[in-house]
Design a protein around this motif. Structure first.
Motif, PDB file in Angstrom:
ATOM      1  N   PRO A   1       0.840  -1.207   0.000  1.00 53.61           N
ATOM      2  CA  PRO A   1       0.000   0.000   0.000  1.00 53.61           C
ATOM      3  C   PRO A   1       0.874   1.256   0.000  1.00 53.61           C
ATOM      4  N   ARG A   2       1.342   1.624  -1.188  1.00 53.39           N
ATOM      5  CA  ARG A   2       2.364   2.677  -1.319  1.00 53.39           C
ATOM      6  C   ARG A   2       1.903   4.007  -0.735  1.00 53.39           C
ATOM      7  N   VAL A   3       0.672   4.427  -1.061  1.00 52.97           N
ATOM      8  CA  VAL A   3       0.183   5.725  -0.584  1.00 52.97           C
ATOM      9  C   VAL A   3       0.089   5.731   0.944  1.00 52.97           C
ATOM     10  N   ALA A   4      -0.377   4.625   1.515  1.00 51.66           N
ATOM     11  CA  ALA A   4      -0.485   4.537   2.978  1.00 51.66           C
ATOM     12  C   ALA A   4       0.889   4.635   3.635  1.00 51.66           C
ATOM     13  N   ILE A   5       1.889   3.994   3.022  1.00 53.14           N
ATOM     14  CA  ILE A   5       3.251   4.045   3.565  1.00 53.14           C
ATOM     15  C   ILE A   5       3.810   5.461   3.477  1.00 53.14           C
ATOM     16  N   LEU A   6       3.706   6.062   2.297  1.00 53.55           N
ATOM     17  CA  LEU A   6       4.274   7.399   2.092  1.00 53.55           C
ATOM     18  C   LEU A   6       3.566   8.446   2.952  1.00 53.55           C
ATOM     19  N   SER A   7       2.255   8.326   3.099  1.00 53.57           N
ATOM     20  CA  SER A   7       1.515   9.271   3.940  1.00 53.57           C
ATOM     21  C   SER A   7       1.969   9.166   5.394  1.00 53.57           C
ATOM     22  N   SER A   8       2.197   7.942   5.848  1.00 53.01           N
ATOM     23  CA  SER A   8       2.642   7.737   7.228  1.00 53.01           C
ATOM     24  C   SER A   8       4.044   8.281   7.442  1.00 53.01           C
ATOM     25  N   VAL A   9       4.929   8.030   6.495  1.00 54.05           N
ATOM     26  CA  VAL A   9       6.315   8.444   6.661  1.00 54.05           C
ATOM     27  C   VAL A   9       6.458   9.961   6.526  1.00 54.05           C
ATOM     28  N   VAL A  10       5.586  10.603   5.737  1.00 50.74           N
ATOM     29  CA  VAL A  10       5.628  12.065   5.622  1.00 50.74           C
ATOM     30  C   VAL A  10       5.345  12.690   6.984  1.00 50.74           C
ATOM     31  N   PHE A  11       4.326  12.177   7.679  1.00 50.08           N
ATOM     32  CA  PHE A  11       4.041  12.688   9.019  1.00 50.08           C
ATOM     33  C   PHE A  11       5.224  12.424   9.942  1.00 50.08           C
ATOM     34  N   GLY A  12       5.853  11.260   9.779  1.00 51.64           N
ATOM     35  CA  GLY A  12       7.034  10.938  10.577  1.00 51.64           C
ATOM     36  C   GLY A  12       8.168  11.917  10.330  1.00 51.64           C
ATOM     37  N   PHE A  13       8.402  12.270   9.055  1.00 47.41           N
ATOM     38  CA  PHE A  13       9.442  13.241   8.713  1.00 47.41           C
ATOM     39  C   PHE A  13       9.134  14.609   9.339  1.00 47.41           C
ATOM     40  N   VAL A  14       7.871  15.011   9.260  1.00 39.78           N
ATOM     41  CA  VAL A  14       7.460  16.288   9.845  1.00 39.78           C
ATOM     42  C   VAL A  14       7.696  16.273  11.359  1.00 39.78           C
ATOM     43  N   ALA A  15       7.367  15.143  12.001  1.00 38.85           N
ATOM     44  CA  ALA A  15       7.573  15.030  13.452  1.00 38.85           C
ATOM     45  C   ALA A  15       9.053  15.083  13.811  1.00 38.85           C
ATOM     46  N   VAL A  16       9.914  14.483  12.971  1.00 39.70           N
ATOM     47  CA  VAL A  16      11.365  14.567  13.187  1.00 39.70           C
ATOM     48  C   VAL A  16      11.803  16.030  13.137  1.00 39.70           C
ATOM     49  N   TRP A  17      11.279  16.763  12.164  1.00 36.10           N
ATOM     50  CA  TRP A  17      11.615  18.184  12.022  1.00 36.10           C
ATOM     51  C   TRP A  17      11.159  18.962  13.255  1.00 36.10           C
ATOM     52  N   PHE A  18       9.944  18.646  13.738  1.00 39.35           N
ATOM     53  CA  PHE A  18       9.451  19.287  14.964  1.00 39.35           C
ATOM     54  C   PHE A  18      10.391  18.999  16.130  1.00 39.35           C
ATOM     55  N   ASN A  19      10.936  17.783  16.167  1.00 33.86           N
ATOM     56  CA  ASN A  19      11.816  17.385  17.267  1.00 33.86           C
ATOM     57  C   ASN A  19      13.087  18.219  17.279  1.00 33.86           C
ATOM     58  N   TYR A  20      13.576  18.594  16.101  1.00 34.95           N
ATOM     59  CA  TYR A  20      14.783  19.415  16.027  1.00 34.95           C
ATOM     60  C   TYR A  20      14.475  20.910  16.185  1.00 34.95           C
ATOM     61  N   GLN A  21      13.304  21.333  15.693  1.00 33.29           N
ATOM     62  CA  GLN A  21      12.941  22.754  15.738  1.00 33.29           C
ATOM     63  C   GLN A  21      12.348  23.165  17.086  1.00 33.29           C
ATOM     64  N   TRP A  22      11.370  22.405  17.570  1.00 34.00           N
ATOM     65  CA  TRP A  22      10.659  22.760  18.806  1.00 34.00           C
ATOM     66  C   TRP A  22      10.535  21.534  19.708  1.00 34.00           C
ATOM     67  N   PRO A  23      11.654  21.037  20.219  1.00 42.34           N
ATOM     68  CA  PRO A  23      11.626  19.802  21.023  1.00 42.34           C
ATOM     69  C   PRO A  23      10.828  19.934  22.313  1.00 42.34           C
ATOM     70  N   GLU A  24      10.781  21.138  22.896  1.00 45.38           N
ATOM     71  CA  GLU A  24      10.135  21.311  24.190  1.00 45.38           C
ATOM     72  C   GLU A  24       8.733  21.888  24.090  1.00 45.38           C
ATOM     73  N   THR A  25       8.242  22.071  22.883  1.00 48.97           N
ATOM     74  CA  THR A  25       6.877  22.605  22.726  1.00 48.97           C
ATOM     75  C   THR A  25       6.047  21.686  21.828  1.00 48.97           C
ATOM     76  N   VAL A  26       6.202  21.838  20.517  1.00 43.89           N
ATOM     77  CA  VAL A  26       5.371  21.074  19.569  1.00 43.89           C
ATOM     78  C   VAL A  26       5.609  19.575  19.689  1.00 43.89           C
ATOM     79  N   PHE A  27       6.896  19.186  19.681  1.00 43.73           N
ATOM     80  CA  PHE A  27       7.176  17.749  19.720  1.00 43.73           C
ATOM     81  C   PHE A  27       6.805  17.153  21.073  1.00 43.73           C
ATOM     82  N   GLU A  28       7.012  17.903  22.139  1.00 42.76           N
ATOM     83  CA  GLU A  28       6.624  17.405  23.461  1.00 42.76           C
ATOM     84  C   GLU A  28       5.119  17.182  23.525  1.00 42.76           C
ATOM     85  N   PHE A  29       4.357  18.063  22.866  1.00 43.60           N
ATOM     86  CA  PHE A  29       2.906  17.883  22.816  1.00 43.60           C
ATOM     87  C   PHE A  29       2.549  16.599  22.067  1.00 43.60           C
ATOM     88  N   LEU A  30       3.190  16.383  20.920  1.00 47.16           N
ATOM     89  CA  LEU A  30       2.932  15.165  20.148  1.00 47.16           C
ATOM     90  C   LEU A  30       3.243  13.925  20.972  1.00 47.16           C
TER      91      LEU A  30
END
Length: 487
Positions: free
Chosen positions: A358-387
């Motif tokens: 299920p290519r679209v399901a995989i890519l959609s999931s990993v895109v959110f994962g990439f965004v969350a990684v970015w949040f972890n580096y940009q706002w580790p104590e606010t946005v990512f902590e909330f997630l």
């Protein structure tokens, strides 16, 4: 509440044990395919209970509860055994990539399947970011010339690629990842016990037997209440036990695999969790500063005299991280696929390649994962902590839904497919209600615990939002009879 679909109707379209998602996929493939071999499922079942949290989080639990952390692990382990027995009963009768979400849909109503499915997806895509960051931290320590964010990107890209190739490639990677974890912990338990009794050749540990269980303030140095604190600290390291029931829908013989996994969960938890933690607290006094400073497993290996213990554990932890990432991406994508099949997610999620991915399901999931990684580096104590906090209690919600689902599914299976009730929950319905009470107690206790309150409140808030959306959606667009038959 919506009417309940007939399991008999659903099974009428099945063409084999591996094709539990007939009709799924309209993007060039024929839906999910039976690409997982029995050895893949066996190792996924064994390795599924060994997450990175066991290696990383155990030191905090030992500090909080002392040797009594063994009771905390035993209580949570017993809860997981009971939940897995319930899930196994349903999964053997009806293997599907939607697992407990699909069963909740059938037994409790569409709102339940929708809510727990999306919460579970959310949990695993946040885990992707956590594990990618943890893996990148280890790799950056070995090769500091490559930035940490680059390592996180490399790890995510590589494992995304393996998941996109075929379900067999996911199974093969997980087979070896899980195999390394199993061998490592098994070796640790055996070597550690030999050192505990002073019969390990060349060991630096004095071999004090069971003395360390009571020689530093007793077995309950911080009081009986610390056992519950320990429960809160270790409960989330057990998440992943249920992955085998999602993977079963793409296996050669799902009923055999799930039955075997369900029946073996007791010894798996006993050996890998209780066994390894027992070794740690018998090799060292619970208040030894090295347990928190170096990590419980590294401290134990150092006490034996294993050279380069830190590096050895880093390799094992990295393997656990990659395994968790691999399984997290697989699990999130299959849950997204199942939600799409039931009309609770975009239909594009059901598109599969010729190899059943299920290519679209995989890519959609990993895109959110990439965004969350970015949040972890940009706002580790606010946005990512909330997630992180808002997904933290999802494990408890999933287990609770499994319990309530099994209460109703038992009757549905007996009425429509009694011959498929191969695995049965013990002492039904009494043990099911006992498990519901145990999980509910932990949820309420977290609300009163200073350390767990924020996580539980935010998780309940997100769950309430998803549930509210599900209920409004159900009223606005009720499910048709045709959709019920196809679900």
């Amino acid at each position: 509440m919506t009417s309940q679909p007939s399991l008999a109707k659903e099974d009428s379209t099945d063409e084999g044990p591996g094709n539990s998602q007939p009709g799924g996929g309209n993007g060039g493939g024929d839906g999910l395919q039976a690409g997982l071999k029995n050895r893949h499922l066996s190792m996924i079942a064994i390795g599924g209970v060994i997450g990175a949290g066991l290696f990383v989080g155990s030191s905090a639990g030992i500090k909080a509860a002392g040797p009594a952390i063994l009771v905390s692990y035993a209580l949570v382990g017993a809860m997981v055994v009971l939940v897995m027995r319930m899930l196994g009963e349903m999964a053997v009768a009806r293997p599907t990539s939607g697992s407990f979400s699909a069963y909740a849909d059938q037994a409790l109503g569409r709102w339940a399947g929708f809510t727990i499915g999306w919460l579970y997806w959310f949990f695993w895509v946040v885990v992707l970011a956590v594990e990618a960051t943890a893996g990148a931290d280890i790799l950056n320590g070995w090769m500091p010339g490559v930035p940490q964010w680059a390592w996180a990107l490399i790890v995510m890209v590589v494992l995304t690629a393996t998941n996109l190739v075929s379900v067999g490639s996911y199974g093969e990677f997980e087979f070896w990842f899980a195999g390394i974890k199993v061998v490592a912990i098994g070796g640790f338990v055996v070597v550690g016990l030999l050192a505990v009794f002073g019969i390990l050749p060349g060991s630096d540990n004095p071999g004090s037997g069971f003395a360390h269980l009571t020689d530093a303030g007793g077995f309950l140095p911080n009081g009986a209440g610390a056992i519950l604190t320990g429960v809160l600290m270790v409960v989330f390291s057990f998440m992943g036990s249920e992955i085998v029931t999602l993977a079963a829908g793409e296996s050669e013989d799902p009923q055999r695999a799930v039955t075997k996994a369900t029946n073996s969960v007791i010894w798996r938890i006993g050996v890998f969790y209780l066994g390894s933690i027992f070794v740690v607290v018998t090799l060292l006094p619970w208040d030894d500063k090295s347990i928190v400073k170096d990590g419980s497993y590294v401290a134990a290996l150092n006490s034996i005299g294993i050279p380069n213990a830190g590096t050895v554990m880093d390799v094992i932890i990295l393997t656990a991280v990659l395994s968790c990432l691999n399984s997290g991406l697989y699990t999130a994508s299959r849950m997204a696929f199942s939600l799409g099949e039931r009309g609770d997610a975009p239909k594009a999620f059901t598109h599969t390649t010729a190899s059943g991915v299920p290519r679209v399901a995989i890519l959609s999931s990993v895109v959110f994962g990439f965004v969350a990684v970015w949040f972890n580096y940009q706002w580790p104590e606010t946005v990512f902590e909330f997630l992180l906090n808002s997904s933290g209690a999802v494990a408890l919600f999933v287990w609770l839904v499994i319990c309530f689902t099994q209460l109703k599914m038992r009757g549905i299976i007996l009425r429509e497919q009694p011959e498929k009730l191969v695995v049965k929950m013990w002492l039904f319905p009494y043990l099911t209600w006992v498990t519901i009470g145990m999980i509910s107690f932990v949820i309420v206790y977290m609300l009163y615990d200073d350390a767990g309150r924020k996580q539980m409140v935010l998780s309940l808030l997100v769950a309430a939002l998803v549930l509210g959306f599900a209920l409004v959606r159900e009223k606005v667009r009720p499910r048709s009879d045709e959709e019920l038959t196809e679900a």
